[in-house]
Design an enzyme around this catalytic site. Structure first.
Site, PDB file in Angstrom:
ATOM      1  N   HIS A  51     -66.982-116.886  29.474  1.00  0.00           N
ATOM      2  CA  HIS A  51     -67.784-116.319  28.373  1.00  0.00           C
ATOM      3  C   HIS A  51     -67.874-117.260  27.168  1.00  0.00           C
ATOM      4  O   HIS A  51     -68.655-117.006  26.251  1.00  0.00           O
ATOM      5  CB  HIS A  51     -67.205-114.974  27.910  1.00  0.00           C
ATOM      6  CG  HIS A  51     -67.250-113.910  28.949  1.00  0.00           C
ATOM      7  ND1 HIS A  51     -68.397-113.583  29.641  1.00  0.00           N
ATOM      8  CD2 HIS A  51     -66.275-113.088  29.446  1.00  0.00           C
ATOM      9  CE1 HIS A  51     -68.138-112.610  30.503  1.00  0.00           C
ATOM     10  NE2 HIS A  51     -66.854-112.300  30.414  1.00  0.00           N
TER      11      HIS A  51
ATOM     12  N   ASP B 227     -66.954-113.361  39.371  1.00  0.00           N
ATOM     13  CA  ASP B 227     -66.354-112.432  38.404  1.00  0.00           C
ATOM     14  C   ASP B 227     -67.311-111.252  38.195  1.00  0.00           C
ATOM     15  O   ASP B 227     -68.525-111.399  38.337  1.00  0.00           O
ATOM     16  CB  ASP B 227     -66.137-113.180  37.086  1.00  0.00           C
ATOM     17  CG  ASP B 227     -65.307-112.414  36.073  1.00  0.00           C
ATOM     18  OD1 ASP B 227     -64.107-112.703  35.967  1.00  0.00           O
ATOM     19  OD2 ASP B 227     -65.862-111.523  35.381  1.00  0.00           O
TER      20      ASP B 227
ATOM     21  N   HIS C  91     -68.141-109.895  35.512  1.00  0.00           N
ATOM     22  CA  HIS C  91     -68.948-110.117  34.308  1.00  0.00           C
ATOM     23  C   HIS C  91     -69.814-111.360  34.475  1.00  0.00           C
ATOM     24  O   HIS C  91     -69.369-112.351  35.076  1.00  0.00           O
ATOM     25  CB  HIS C  91     -68.037-110.312  33.089  1.00  0.00           C
ATOM     26  CG  HIS C  91     -67.091-109.178  32.848  1.00  0.00           C
ATOM     27  ND1 HIS C  91     -65.791-109.194  33.303  1.00  0.00           N
ATOM     28  CD2 HIS C  91     -67.275-107.996  32.229  1.00  0.00           C
ATOM     29  CE1 HIS C  91     -65.192-108.055  32.947  1.00  0.00           C
ATOM     30  NE2 HIS C  91     -66.076-107.311  32.298  1.00  0.00           N
TER      31      HIS C  91
ATOM     32  N   ASP D 231     -62.150-109.308  39.121  1.00  0.00           N
ATOM     33  CA  ASP D 231     -62.288-107.988  38.499  1.00  0.00           C
ATOM     34  C   ASP D 231     -63.432-107.162  39.081  1.00  0.00           C
ATOM     35  O   ASP D 231     -63.668-106.037  38.624  1.00  0.00           O
ATOM     36  CB  ASP D 231     -62.415-108.114  36.973  1.00  0.00           C
ATOM     37  CG  ASP D 231     -63.333-109.237  36.535  1.00  0.00           C
ATOM     38  OD1 ASP D 231     -63.986-109.847  37.398  1.00  0.00           O
ATOM     39  OD2 ASP D 231     -63.394-109.513  35.319  1.00  0.00           O
TER      40      ASP D 231
HETATM   41 ZN   LIG Z   1     -64.567-110.660  34.165  1.00  0.00          ZN
END
Ligand SMILES: [Zn+2]
Length: 313
Positions: A130, A167, A169, A248
């Site tokens: 991120h 991931d 995200h 995740d």
């Molecule tokens: Zn993540």
């Protein structure tokens, strides 16, 4: 040939506060599962070195690196905390941890490119995907995988690097750093709509983004890999495959709502291993991102690493 694991006790000490899911126990869970399964005996462990700040400035702006390092240095001396966003908090140990995490990614890339190992895994934190060119956010400070990719391209002379990000995200930071860069292909799946709400609006041609709806599991994930990732990767023909390896999206991880299984992580790794063998002399470097359900994280990393180490297909 062995698989290298880069890690360091200082990555454990970065602490974002009681109850924060991105915690040092995540690395313990990985170590425990590697030992309990006996997989540790097939691996070669190395200490993650501190990164050279110049390496960070290939992925991030020089101003961001200087300013972040100055803030972290202050905290190292004062023992205070600083919140970059409500979930991204630095403490006295953060400076060493972020430098070990990015340093691991660079050192692993160098070792694999020198032929010391075919594959490597970085069991490090904090995660990185991120972190944009100039912003720390979403538990991330420096973008470890992006720093490794830029190092491979700018210092080791590679022309094409793939970044695989499974991931849950979307890796908005990695996209920010590489969108439109013909030397990098990023292939990703992520829950959408979900944090950080990016990756779906008019992505650049080198971003193979596959958003998955809440509740999607093995079937949707494998379909995305077969139909979107594999054709793009084979056309791109990467000389090195990097993983932003977040776990995740596992069904047991309540950070989000995808339903991946342990076996999906072995499967996707073997698919990417085949890509790496077709185009990249088998070279793969994987860097830990998310994964917060500790047992599922440990088991999933074992599945991923068994394939990296050549013990499974
Ligand atoms: Zn993540």
């Amino acid at each position: 040939m062995t698989t290298l694991v880069f890690t360091h006790p200082e990555c454990r000490l970065h602490d974002m506060g009681r109850g924060h899911p991105e915690c040092g126990a995540r690395l313990d869970a990985i170590t425990d599962h590697l030992r309990a399964t006996g997989l540790d005996t097939a691996l070669t462990f190395r200490d993650a070195p501190l990164v050279d700040l110049e390496a960070l400035k290939r992925a991030h702006t020089a101003g961001f690196v200087s300013e972040l390092d100055a803030v972290l240095l202050d905290l190292e001396t004062s023992g205070d905390h600083h919140a970059f966003d409500p979930d991204t908090i630095a403490c006295a140990h953060t400076r060493r941890a972020v430098q070990r995490a990015a340093g691991a990614a660079v050192a692993a890339t160098e070792a694999v490119m020198r032929g010391e190992a075919r594959t490597a895994f970085c069991a490090v934190r904090p995660p990185g995907h991120h972190a944009t060119r100039d912003t720390a956010m979403g538990f991330c400070f420096y973008n470890n995988v992006a720093v490794a990719a830029r190092h491979a391209l700018d210092e080791l002379g590679l022309q094409r690097v793939a970044i695989i990000d499974f991931d849950v995200h979307h890796g908005n930071g990695t996209e920010d750093i590489f969108e439109g860069d013909p030397q990098v292909l990023m292939a990703s799946t992520f829950q959408h709509p979900f944090y950080p709400y990016s990756g779906t609006e008019d992505p650049a041609a080198n971003m193979v983004n596959v958003p998955l709806a809440a509740g999607a599991g093995s079937r949707e994930f494998r379909e995305a890999v077969r139909e979107a990732w594999l054709p793009a990767l084979d056309e791109f023909a990467p000389e090195l495959v990097l993983f932003s390896a977040g776990f995740d999206a596992h069904a047991e991880d309540d950070m989000a709502m995808l339903r991946f299984t342990d076996a999906d992580y072995a499967w996707v790794t073997s698919q990417m291993k085949a890509v790496a063998e077709r185009h990249a002399q088998g070279r793969m470097v994987s860097v830990l991102e998310g994964g917060y359900a500790l047992s599922a994280l440990g088991r999933s990393v074992v599945q991923h690493m068994r394939v990296l180490a050549g013990l499974d297909a």
